[in-house]
Each structure stands twice: as C-alpha cells, then as structure tokens.
Design a protein around this motif. Structure first.
Motif, mmCIF file in Angstrom:
data_model
loop_
_atom_site.group_PDB
_atom_site.id
_atom_site.type_symbol
_atom_site.label_atom_id
_atom_site.label_comp_id
_atom_site.label_asym_id
_atom_site.label_seq_id
_atom_site.Cartn_x
_atom_site.Cartn_y
_atom_site.Cartn_z
ATOM 1 N N ASP A 7 0.850 -1.185 0.000
ATOM 2 C CA ASP A 7 0.000 0.000 0.000
ATOM 3 C C ASP A 7 0.892 1.243 0.000
ATOM 4 O O ASP A 7 1.468 1.609 1.026
ATOM 5 N N LEU A 8 1.033 1.837 -1.180
ATOM 6 C CA LEU A 8 1.907 3.013 -1.313
ATOM 7 C C LEU A 8 1.203 4.295 -0.865
ATOM 8 O O LEU A 8 1.807 5.371 -0.910
ATOM 9 N N LYS A 9 -0.074 4.161 -0.476
ATOM 10 C CA LYS A 9 -0.890 5.323 -0.060
ATOM 11 C C LYS A 9 -0.832 6.403 -1.151
ATOM 12 O O LYS A 9 -1.033 6.098 -2.312
ATOM 13 N N ALA A 14 4.280 10.541 -0.416
ATOM 14 C CA ALA A 14 5.329 9.679 0.151
ATOM 15 C C ALA A 14 6.704 10.056 -0.410
ATOM 16 O O ALA A 14 7.691 10.122 0.334
ATOM 17 N N ALA A 15 6.760 10.329 -1.720
ATOM 18 C CA ALA A 15 8.036 10.711 -2.347
ATOM 19 C C ALA A 15 8.518 12.049 -1.793
ATOM 20 O O ALA A 15 9.712 12.222 -1.510
ATOM 21 N N ALA A 16 7.585 12.978 -1.606
ATOM 22 C CA ALA A 16 7.962 14.297 -1.064
ATOM 23 C C ALA A 16 8.492 14.164 0.366
ATOM 24 O O ALA A 16 9.498 14.781 0.722
ATOM 25 N N LEU A 17 7.834 13.340 1.157
ATOM 26 C CA LEU A 17 8.296 13.132 2.533
ATOM 27 C C LEU A 17 9.650 12.429 2.547
ATOM 28 O O LEU A 17 10.522 12.758 3.359
ATOM 29 N N ALA A 27 7.979 5.546 6.318
ATOM 30 C CA ALA A 27 7.260 5.460 7.594
ATOM 31 C C ALA A 27 5.793 5.811 7.372
ATOM 32 O O ALA A 27 4.895 5.169 7.924
ATOM 33 N N TYR A 28 5.528 6.804 6.547
ATOM 34 C CA TYR A 28 4.151 7.195 6.213
ATOM 35 C C TYR A 28 3.413 6.031 5.537
ATOM 36 O O TYR A 28 2.221 5.816 5.768
ATOM 37 N N GLN A 29 4.132 5.253 4.734
ATOM 38 C CA GLN A 29 3.511 4.113 4.047
ATOM 39 C C GLN A 29 3.429 2.873 4.935
ATOM 40 O O GLN A 29 2.896 1.849 4.511
ATOM 41 N N GLY A 30 4.003 2.966 6.128
ATOM 42 C CA GLY A 30 3.984 1.817 7.033
ATOM 43 C C GLY A 30 5.042 0.777 6.698
ATOM 44 O O GLY A 30 4.985 -0.348 7.190
ATOM 45 N N ARG A 31 6.016 1.133 5.888
ATOM 46 C CA ARG A 31 7.096 0.196 5.521
ATOM 47 C C ARG A 31 8.252 0.462 6.492
ATOM 48 O O ARG A 31 9.244 1.089 6.152
ATOM 49 N N TRP A 32 8.101 -0.038 7.690
ATOM 50 C CA TRP A 32 8.977 0.358 8.786
ATOM 51 C C TRP A 32 10.407 -0.133 8.633
ATOM 52 O O TRP A 32 11.351 0.567 9.014
ATOM 53 N N ALA A 273 9.769 4.995 -2.717
ATOM 54 C CA ALA A 273 8.541 5.440 -2.045
ATOM 55 C C ALA A 273 7.445 5.728 -3.066
ATOM 56 O O ALA A 273 6.266 5.508 -2.814
ATOM 57 N N PHE A 274 7.825 6.182 -4.239
ATOM 58 C CA PHE A 274 6.851 6.558 -5.274
ATOM 59 C C PHE A 274 6.337 5.344 -6.046
ATOM 60 O O PHE A 274 5.151 5.224 -6.337
ATOM 61 N N GLU A 275 7.235 4.433 -6.367
ATOM 62 C CA GLU A 275 6.911 3.367 -7.325
ATOM 63 C C GLU A 275 6.935 1.974 -6.709
ATOM 64 O O GLU A 275 6.453 1.020 -7.302
#
Lengths: 324, 64
Positions: A7-9, A14-17, A27-32, A273-275
């Motif tokens: 889930d890339l949300k 996500a890319a900007a963060l 972290a925003y995507q939950g990919r810890w 994060a983007f792709e």
C-alpha cells in the motif's frame, strides 16, 4: 507487480516526505523496515561526511557576478531538510549576489573571547623584529571615530610564545598587552566555523622585554564566538575554501563525496517510495515469477500448427469471359 | 572534526567500507521489499564490490 502488494498510499506525498526527511516517506507508508534502513544508512553517511569535513562541505555558493555556483550542492540537496538551509545562508552571506571581500567587512558589534593566533611583523622601538605565537583575551568594538571606516578600539592581553628561529630575546610565556586600532581583515559573520578569523594592527608593550614597546599585526581566531545559526550550511568564500583544503587535506574531498553519495542514495529511496521496489516483493518463484500464495494453475501451453495460407480462389472461366 | 592523529595514521581506503555497506543496503532495498531478501542480496553485493576493489588493488600493486 510488487507495488500491487504494497500500500503506497499517496505516492507523490510519500516521495515528497522521503525527499524532505530520508525514511519519513516509508514510515508514512507503514514500511517500517525500509524507513529505518534508509534513515540509518542515509543519515549516517550524511553526518559522517559533514563531521569529517568539519561542517564546511555542505553549502551553496552562487556568485551572481561571475555566474558560478556550487554544482555538488545539486547532489546534497537530495537529502532535503538537512541541506536546504544552505540556500538561505547563501543569501545571508552574499547579500549583493557576490561573496563579501574580507578587507571590506566591517565589525558591526563588539566581539570578545579567547584569541589564538600570532603577532606578526613585530617591530620593537630599538629596531628588532620578531614573530610570536600568542594566546589570550581579545575585546574589540567598532570605533566612534568616523574618519576611518574600519577603525576599531579594543585590547588584547595574553602571553607570547616565541618561535625557535626568532625569539628576539623574549622568554616563552611573557605577558603582552596591546591596543587594537585598525581592522585589516575580518571573516564574514555567516561562515561555517565556530571561530572567527581576523587581522588587525596593534600597538603596545611586551612586559619586561628590552625595548618592549611594539607595533605589529595581530592575526588569528577568536574562539567559539559564532552561533550555530551563523555557521550551519554557511558558504565558504575563496579564502575559507583555501584554508579548509589546507586544514583538512584529502578529507575535505572524502567528506564531499560522502555527502554527495548520501543525497544520491536518497534519490533511489524517493523513487522506491513513489513506485515500490523495482524487481518485486522478493518472495517470488525465480522460475515462474509467481508469489508463494498464488495457487492458480497457468494455462496449458498448446502447440498449434502453423495455419496454411489462404488464397482467394480464382473466378471460374465463364465469369472471366463474360466480364472480359 | 576528525582527530588529526587518527587521520594521519589511517589509510583513506578504509573510508570506502562504510560506503560499500550503505550503498549495498540502500540499492537492494530499492529492488526488493522482504527484509531477508534485502539483507541477503546486500551481503552478496558488498562482498562482490569488496572482492572487485581488492582485486583491482592487488592488480595495481603488482603493476607498481
């Protein structure tokens, strides 16, 4: 596609963060796991370079008059928030679009602190000349005298440490007290060092020395007088760059490479994060490319014969003769 | 700032090792998602880079 299993949300957010703070996008995507891995690897590389270069390798210096700019900053800024202050600091350090000349910089307020440097070109009243290392306390402020723009008033009290070659008969640790009267050179206020270098002319006396009245140049650094705000990501001027190369040697280049690589690694992380991951999730069967939980049976491969070419039948002879 | 004594006694080649580790980890993290796969591929890649650089070092040493 691996991205379908993750889930890339909002990928753009996500890319900007991920650009702004390495690891934050994941972290925003939950990919810890990746968030921790990217932040540890990229931040450690970045700060290792920053510390190795004594905080002098991360800066943006644009000389509008000469049309030059720091190309390496294009790689450093990929780390985001840690490198962004350099743009603002360049504006503070070069208000006219050009780095200030040290011989033109004026002292805007009082400066005081421990001074470490040298008394160069020391002239005694009896004609002797000398060069001393000095350490002590310097207090200096702009002069009220408007006749000379760079006039200053102040006092240096400390001890002299003669060099072996030229002691001029002065013992090591002899007290010196001189008054400061003209500022010849001053390091910019915004500069990547805690210490501030200056050079000024002085007159005074070395205690107990024969013919102890002297005139000399006092050059060196006032220690720990620059705030973090005035030194973080601040640009180096030409003299500062030369001094940094002299002080750090090959470590200046290594530190630069570390910060560049940190930025370029974050570019890969931004794209992740983007792709999503480029090759897949990582648990696919190498032969079939299928996920372990994919139980579907692939369609059977049926060998088909090559179909024979179909040609239009020629018209019967009767039609040919009728139309002809 | 780096301790000058440490810097003087340290060969710059050692500064390559942390870079090899971080580059391997980050590169492979962008290829896969599973932590085990990332670590496994990173280790292989780091060993391959070090072996290649070591080979180049030996080759250049023999040439010199």
């Amino acid at each position: 596609m691996a991205a379908q299993r993750i889930d890339l949300k909002n990928p753009i957010l996500a890319a900007a963060l991920a650009w702004f703070v390495p690891g934050l996008g994941h972290a925003y995507q939950g990919r810890w796991f990746k968030a921790i891995l990217y932040s540890v690897c990229i931040w450690s590389t970045w700060f290792c370079g920053w510390a190795l270069g004594d905080g002098k390798v991360v800066y943006y210096n644009r000389d509008m008059k000469r049309g030059r700019w720091t190309a390496g900053y294009a790689a450093q800024v990929l780390v985001g928030a840690a490198a962004l202050p350099a743009i603002y600091q360049n504006g503070r350090a070069s208000p006219g679009g050009k780095p200030e000349d040290r011989s033109q910089i004026e002292l805007k307020g009082p400066i005081s602190g421990t001074f470490d440097g040298a008394l160069a070109g020391v002239n005694f009243t009896d004609g002797r000349k000398a060069f001393f290392r000095v350490r002590g306390q310097l207090e200096m402020q702009p002069s009220d005298d408007d006749s000379f723009r760079r006039s200053v008033t102040g006092r240096f009290t400390g001890t002299v440490h003669p060099t072996d070659e030229n002691d001029a008969g002065v013992a090591d640790g002899t007290a010196v007290e001189v008054s400061v009267n003209y500022l010849e050179s001053l390091e910019p206020e915004v500069f990547p060092s805690a210490h501030r270098a200056l050079k000024c002319t002085v007159k005074g006396r070395i205690s107990g020395a024969k013919g102890g009245d002297i005139s000399a140049d006092l050059r060196g650094k006032v220690l720990n007088v620059r705030s973090l705000w005035n030194r973080y990501a601040a640009p180096l001027d030409a003299e500062g760059l030369e001094a940094a190369h002299g002080d750090l040697g090959k470590y200046f280049e290594i530190a630069l490479v570390y910060t560049w690589i940190a930025g370029l690694l974050n570019l890969l992380a931004i794209w992740d994060a983007f792709e999503g991951p480029a090759y897949g999730y990582g648990d696919e069967d190498p032969a079939t490319g299928k996920r372990p939980d994919d139980k579907s049976v692939p369609p059977p491969v049926v060998a088909t014969a090559t179909p024979a070419p179909v040609f239009a039948e020629p018209p019967p002879p009767s039609q040919v003769s009728a139309t002809g | 700032m780096l301790d000058p004594l440490l810097a003087a006694n340290m060969n710059v080649t050692w500064w390559l090792l942390p870079l090899v580790v971080t580059v391997s980890l980050v590169y492979n993290a962008t290829r896969y998602e599973l932590p085990e796969k990332i670590l496994q591929r990173s280790m292989k890649m780091a060993v391959a880079i070090i072996a290649f650089m070591g080979g180049a070092l030996v080759f250049l040493f023999l040439l010199s």
